[in-house]
Scaffold this active site. Structure first.
Site, PDB file in Angstrom:
ATOM      1  N   GLU A 158       0.823  -1.215   0.000  1.00  0.00           N
ATOM      2  CA  GLU A 158       0.000   0.000   0.000  1.00  0.00           C
ATOM      3  C   GLU A 158       0.860   1.270   0.000  1.00  0.00           C
ATOM      4  O   GLU A 158       0.577   2.231   0.709  1.00  0.00           O
ATOM      5  CB  GLU A 158      -0.950   0.009   1.209  1.00  0.00           C
ATOM      6  CG  GLU A 158      -2.034  -1.039   1.118  1.00  0.00           C
ATOM      7  CD  GLU A 158      -3.073  -0.919   2.224  1.00  0.00           C
ATOM      8  OE1 GLU A 158      -4.266  -0.984   1.915  1.00  0.00           O
ATOM      9  OE2 GLU A 158      -2.675  -0.760   3.400  1.00  0.00           O
ATOM     10  N   GLU A 234      -7.202  -7.346  -0.864  1.00  0.00           N
ATOM     11  CA  GLU A 234      -7.727  -7.305   0.494  1.00  0.00           C
ATOM     12  C   GLU A 234      -9.217  -7.020   0.413  1.00  0.00           C
ATOM     13  O   GLU A 234      -9.633  -5.866   0.252  1.00  0.00           O
ATOM     14  CB  GLU A 234      -7.016  -6.237   1.341  1.00  0.00           C
ATOM     15  CG  GLU A 234      -5.559  -6.541   1.617  1.00  0.00           C
ATOM     16  CD  GLU A 234      -4.927  -5.561   2.599  1.00  0.00           C
ATOM     17  OE1 GLU A 234      -5.678  -4.764   3.216  1.00  0.00           O
ATOM     18  OE2 GLU A 234      -3.688  -5.595   2.748  1.00  0.00           O
TER      19      GLU A 234
END
Length: 585
Positions: A158, A234
């Protein structure tokens, strides 16, 4: 050997289009004796893959070490996954977030005052390169290109939400390739144009992280990546909890509907989490987006498998959806595991912490309080001690507390300063020659965002009525097994009051999972047989601490509790069911 590749529209396994149906299962959040059980249940829900991060801070607790034993035996975890017929997506960081202490980075990085994390800072990059050079020889034999289960490896994590440094991402990718990683690489970011661009690399598959609006988010992912398989790396069907907040839950039907939307679009998916497990000991992280908020130890995450590894309603709901798109084993949903019966445990020995501190840790002399990192300490507590040269009837100011300081004068409590509430000052009255103690708790380093460089202890000076206090003795209290054993326990008299260690024994005939409940206690930490379960706090929401059955043994089992404030009894309970707290703000 099998071949795994990124096609124009699909993942290709031995040249055939393949959909990845994966679930996050962090080996370091699960007792190693329970890995096989959790992996079997992953297969039974219909998963063909599991995903795991790799915590740098556990594998390399000092700059010169690399450990991969017991609960950190990553090669064993990978072998067990392969034996269960599961593939693996590996996310070695070096930064992992995961609501894990410091996002998985080792605390010793912060001993360098000017280090720039997650960047091309030579100090940081050299540490990353050393870590991966030591870790990857454990991983490479388990890549799919060597006949192992690992299909692909993630670059960083991320990064689009953190920085704009393509050179840094390229260097991490180079370290992976130089270490022998010859399977596809991927990145994962929230699917906005800005984050996908900042967190991605040319020629590396971009994946998205989201929990709702599947069609919209997949479309954004496709806009940022015209070809390649679509994957939600995710799928956030639950969430984590923080101290003082609610226990987060999401209705199974709502989450299953989003899953159906994802799979109907032809996308691959990774459940975050399939099984959350526990951030045992001091390894919970924290957030700080203008206000410091530490997370709880339970990482139940309202997942298909509960914190203790039992199928939840989401397990059945997700399995039903998966069966519409992929084969699901024709086996029954596993039953709940065995539990210990409810048992009361008396803690009948105690050791007051402040009088015993010299037995537990030699003090380091300094003009000002030293941070944990300056003391070479990662987790736990620091006791700062000094003598006041003159009488005081005024104000004590501590410039910056990370994260919670209990203040004592000659052993008597004066007050508490909490970072969460931005508290820095309290009234202080003391005679000349009084002993001033600050007991400071590291409640978890920030794991996400700009506040990542989160040093612990007292940062800055301590002042009384505007005059800086000097001449400190700094006592590191990581509360290791050695420190706990060195405490001068004696038969208890009266109720627990003030910081102290309290010890008792419970006899168990047949070990099984259980939960520690401390309804009469205020705030502290619990160990069983030297295994650090984690923190308790009346603030909630978490009310119980999970005890994996393998931590226990037939016969006597030692329980130690550090109570920081006070308790109304000397008894705790072992209970068969968890209590993760209220679900509303």
């Amino acid at each position: 050997m099998p071949e795994f590749a990124i096609g124009d529209d699909d993942f290709l396994l031995d040249g055939k289009p393949t959909r990845i149906i994966s679930g996050a299962l962090h080996y370091f959040r699960v007792h190693p004796d329970q890995w096989e059980d959790r992996l079997r249940k992953a297969r039974l829900m219909g998963l063909n893959t599991v995903e795991t991060y790799v915590p740098w801070n556990l594998h390399q607790p000092t700059p010169d070490d690399l450990t991969a034993e017991d609960g950190l035996d990553l090669p064993r975890f990978l072998r067990l996954a392969g034996a269960e017929g599961l593939h693996v997506l590996l996310r070695p960081g070096p930064y992992i977030c995961a609501e894990w202490e410091f996002g998985g980075l080792p605390a010793w990085l912060l001993a360098e005052p000017g280090v720039r994390l997650r960047s091309t800072d030579p100090t940081y990059l050299a540490a990353v390169e050393r870590f991966l050079a030591r870790l990857l020889p454990l991983v490479v034999p388990h890549l799919v290109t060597r006949g192992g289960p690992v299909l692909a490896v993630q670059v960083e994590n991320e990064f689009g939400a953190y920085g704009r440094d393509q050179e840094y991402l390229e260097r991490v990718a180079e370290f992976l390739r130089a270490g022998g990683v010859d399977v596809p690489l991927f990145t994962s970011d929230q699917p906005s144009e800005e984050m996908l661009a900042a967190g991605g690399l040319p020629g590396v598959l971009r994946t998205g992280n989201f929990g709702s609006r599947a069609a919209e988010n997949l479309a954004r992912l496709r806009e940022g990546q015209p070809t390649g398989p679509l994957m939600c790396m995710e799928f956030w069907h639950g969430w984590f909890d923080r101290w003082g907040g609610p226990h987060h839950v999401r209705e199974p039907e709502d989450a299953a509907s989003t899953l159906d939307e994802l799979l109907a679009a032809g996308a691959s998916v990774n459940f975050y989490m399939f099984h959350g497990g526990t951030s045992f000991g001091f390894l919970n992280g924290a957030n700080d987006n203008g206000r410091y908020l530490p997370t709880v130890n339970s990482y139940d995450y309202d997942a298909p498998l509960s914190e203790s590894g039992d199928p939840t309603p989401k397990f059945a709901a997700f399995r039903e959806v998966i069966a519409r798109y992929a084969p699901v084993p024709d086996e029954p949903v596993p039953a709940r595991g065995p539990r210990l019966p409810e048992t009361a445990v008396s803690l009948d020995e105690s050791a007051a912490l402040l009088p015993a501190v010299d037995l537990l840790a030699e003090g380091v002399a300094a003009d000002r309080p030293l941070t944990m990192e300056e003391l070479g300490q990662a987790y736990g507590f620091v006791l700062y001690r000094t003598t006041l040269p003159a009488a005081v009837d005024g104000v004590l100011v501590v410039e910056d507390v990370h994260d919670r300081a209990q203040v004592f004068v000659d052993g008597a409590p004066v007050g508490v300063l909490e970072r969460e509430h931005r508290e820095r000052a309290l009234a202080l009255r003391a005679p000349a020659g009084a002993r001033l103690d600050l007991l400071v708790e590291n409640q978890g380093r920030v794991n996400y965002g700009e506040g990542l460089a989160d040093r612990k202890g007292v940062l800055g000076g301590v002042f009384v009525d505007g005059t800086e206090v000097t001449g400190w003795s700094c006592h590191p209290l990581p509360l290791s097994a050695e420190q706990l054993a060195a405490a001068p326990y004696s038969p208890a008299t009266g109720l627990p009051a003030g910081p102290g260690l309290h010890r008792g024994t419970v006899r168990i005939e047949q070990p099984a999972d259980t939960f520690v409940s401390l309804p009469d206690w205020t705030k502290g930490v619990v160990w069983i047989n030297g295994f650090a379960l984690g923190r308790y706090w009346r603030r909630g929401p978490q009310r119980t601490l999970y005890v994996p059955g393998p931590v226990l043994r037939p016969g006597g089992n030692e329980i130690v509790v550090l109570e920081l404030e006070a308790a109304t009894s000397r008894t705790l309970m072992l209970v068969p069911e968890p209590d993760l707290g209220h679900t509303q703000e």
